[in-house]
Design a protein around this motif. Structure first.
Motif, mmCIF file in Angstrom:
data_model
loop_
_atom_site.group_PDB
_atom_site.id
_atom_site.type_symbol
_atom_site.label_atom_id
_atom_site.label_comp_id
_atom_site.label_asym_id
_atom_site.label_seq_id
_atom_site.Cartn_x
_atom_site.Cartn_y
_atom_site.Cartn_z
ATOM 1 N N ARG A 175 0.778 -1.375 -0.067
ATOM 2 C CA ARG A 175 -0.129 -0.092 -0.129
ATOM 3 C C ARG A 175 0.978 1.394 -0.018
ATOM 4 O O ARG A 175 0.485 2.341 -0.698
ATOM 5 N N GLU A 176 2.065 1.223 0.813
ATOM 6 C CA GLU A 176 2.650 2.442 0.784
ATOM 7 C C GLU A 176 3.779 2.676 -0.354
ATOM 8 O O GLU A 176 4.321 3.727 -0.535
ATOM 9 N N VAL A 179 2.719 5.063 -2.799
ATOM 10 C CA VAL A 179 2.781 6.300 -2.391
ATOM 11 C C VAL A 179 4.303 6.973 -2.586
ATOM 12 O O VAL A 179 4.572 8.082 -2.896
ATOM 13 N N TYR A 180 5.151 6.151 -2.041
ATOM 14 C CA TYR A 180 6.599 6.421 -2.074
ATOM 15 C C TYR A 180 6.898 6.697 -3.682
ATOM 16 O O TYR A 180 7.471 7.846 -3.995
ATOM 17 N N LEU A 208 9.657 8.672 4.338
ATOM 18 C CA LEU A 208 8.521 7.255 4.133
ATOM 19 C C LEU A 208 9.166 6.026 3.769
ATOM 20 O O LEU A 208 9.197 5.154 4.697
ATOM 21 N N GLN A 212 9.250 4.095 7.712
ATOM 22 C CA GLN A 212 8.012 3.151 7.719
ATOM 23 C C GLN A 212 8.175 2.066 6.900
ATOM 24 O O GLN A 212 7.789 0.931 7.253
ATOM 25 N N ILE A 213 8.394 2.260 5.568
ATOM 26 C CA ILE A 213 8.497 1.027 4.578
ATOM 27 C C ILE A 213 9.521 0.120 5.033
ATOM 28 O O ILE A 213 9.363 -1.136 5.074
#
Length: 481
Positions: A175-176, A179-180, A208, A212-213
């Motif tokens: 999901r992320e 976004v990245y 990010l 997070q990832i």
């Protein structure tokens, strides 16, 4: 008339005399001696009880004792052989699953981690390049993102319902990741347009990824590696229960031979002796297989996995340091902090190379290309020299030279840059990691090969031992027939 009447009375008296009651019709008693339930139980168990009495009577005889001992030995040998065979077959299946499913899942998690880190490094390098991003850099970035997407999908293929956390981590990463990539594209497009907001987009994208990832990918990798180690250690523990069953069967066989010698005054029985030899072979084969599986899978795997873990950690740390090194051109971060981080990375790489070198020398870990370690050391030294020159250029305000050192990876350039030195270091570490993985899998395959034929061999040997026992007892039974 009186005389005839007296005669009739006398006849009647004779008919009802108690001594003649046996001539009367038989009738059932008014109250039975046993009720219906008792009679049913007696009718049901009378036959088996009579059969048990006969069997007990036969077992108390000498032929019966010989037959009983033979049956007990048959049951003991059969139970031991079936137990070891089933246990070995189950272990073979579990080891095969470890090689074909669990270990590849952990390797996919490793590729996911390194691909994500490499994508961030390449994206940062392309961002600080002067002018339009090079096609080669763009291709490396796209390949890293594609490899990460594929690895994320493969990382959940070997999961079970108990691995819900692994699935959640993969879902979060998937999901992320878009976004990245979207933030990176915005940074690149604004950078080409000359907008100052590009640095903010790139900084946020890198944050990010790093905050997070990558932590989620690191946890995924740790959980997958732990699952491999857990299964490997569980499957390489000795098979104590089946081995104890074979030992018990061998003990019963020795006791039976001693009893037969005391009974028949014959020191050896050929059938029992042959059964003993075959059972010793089966026990030695199973015990040797357990020892080989433990040595190869437990000690060897642990020895080979240590450099693999340290090499993987050092490569990821090097990629993150390379990202910080490149972002230093844009964010003007503290050079002292950058030097501390770089020195820690170099120390981690040298320690990992030392672990692998010690494993090659001390533990006889196979290596297909021993020259990789010197190559990695030389590449790390070149990266250190280039990094020092980069920090020196930044401290002197020579931004153009610093930009060239950080981004130019052209092989024809006489000056060694951090971009080219890091690429050589990363390539050498990647090859060493692949080689270390081959070493780990070789130990698992040795354990698999050790138990491949044990199941069939032990079962056949115990069946042959049972046949030998019956052939050995047959002449002794014939003596009483």
């Amino acid at each position: 008339m009186k005389e005839s009447g007296m005669k009739v009375a006398d006849v009647h008296d004779l008919r009802v005399h108690p001594a003649d009651h046996w001539l009367d019709d038989l009738t059932e008693p008014a109250t039975p001696a046993f009720n219906n339930v008792t009679q049913l139980a007696m009718n049901s168990f009378a036959g088996p009880a009579r059969l048990l009495r006969r069997l007990y009577g036969f077992a108390s005889t000498t032929p019966g004792k010989l037959f009983t001992v033979t049956v007990i030995l048959t049951l003991a040998l059969g139970a031991a052989g079936i137990s070891m065979s089933n246990s070995s077959a189950a272990r073979h299946s579990a080891l095969d699953e470890l090689l074909s499913t669990t270990e590849p899942m952990a390797n996919s998690a490793h590729h996911l981690y390194t691909s994500l880190s490499l994508a961030d490094t390449v994206a940062t390098t392309g961002f600080v390049q002067a002018g339009v991003e090079s096609a080669d850099n763009r291709q490396r970035y796209n390949e890293a993102i594609d490899a990460a997407s594929v690895a994320a999908t493969q990382a959940v293929l070997g999961t079970s319902p108990e691995d819900q956390r692994i699935r959640d981590l993969v879902t979060f990463i998937q999901r992320e990741l878009p976004v990245y990539t979207a933030m990176v594209e915005k940074a690149q497009s604004n950078h080409r347009a000359g907008n100052s907001v590009a640095s903010s987009y790139m900084s946020n994208a890198s944050s990010l990824m790093r905050e997070q990832i990558l932590p989620a990918a690191a946890e995924l990798f740790q959980r997958a590696s732990y699952k491999v180690n857990e299964q490997q250690q569980r499957l390489t523990t000795p098979q104590w229960v089946p081995l104890s069953g074979l030992l018990a069967a061998l003990f019963f066989l020795f006791i039976a031979q001693w009893w037969l010698w005391r009974l028949t005054r014959r020191r050896f029985n050929r059938g029992f002796l042959a059964a003993t030899i075959m059972l010793i072979i089966a026990l030695s084969w199973a015990g040797g297989s357990n020892l080989a599986t433990w040595a190869a899978g437990h000690q060897g795997f642990a020895t080979a996995s240590r450099p693999w873990d340290s090499l993987t950690a050092s490569r990821i740390e090097a990629q993150q340091t390379r990202t910080s090194e490149t972002l230093a051109l844009v964010l003007r971060s503290s050079q002292q902090d950058m030097r501390v981080q770089f020195q820690s990375t170099v120390h981690s790489i040298n320690s990992a190379l030392g672990d692998y070198e010690n494993a090659l020398r001390d533990e006889d870990v196979p290596a297909s290309n021993p020259g990789l370690i010197p190559q990695a050391r030389a590449a790390t030294e070149r990266w250190t020299d280039a990094h020092d020159r980069l920090m020196e250029a930044l401290s002197e305000g020579d931004y153009d030279h610093a930009l060239t050192l950080a981004t130019d990876a052209t092989p024809g350039n006489k000056e060694v840059t951090t971009a080219r030195a890091f690429a050589d270091t990363d390539t050498a570490l990647a090859q060493l990691i692949a080689e270390a993985r081959v070493s780990m899998r070789s130990y698992l395959e040795q354990g698999l090969n050790a138990v491949t034929t044990v199941a069939t061999a032990v079962l056949l040997l115990t069946i042959a031992a049972i046949i030998a026992v019956w052939l050995g007892i047959r002449p002794r039974l014939q003596e009483y027939l």
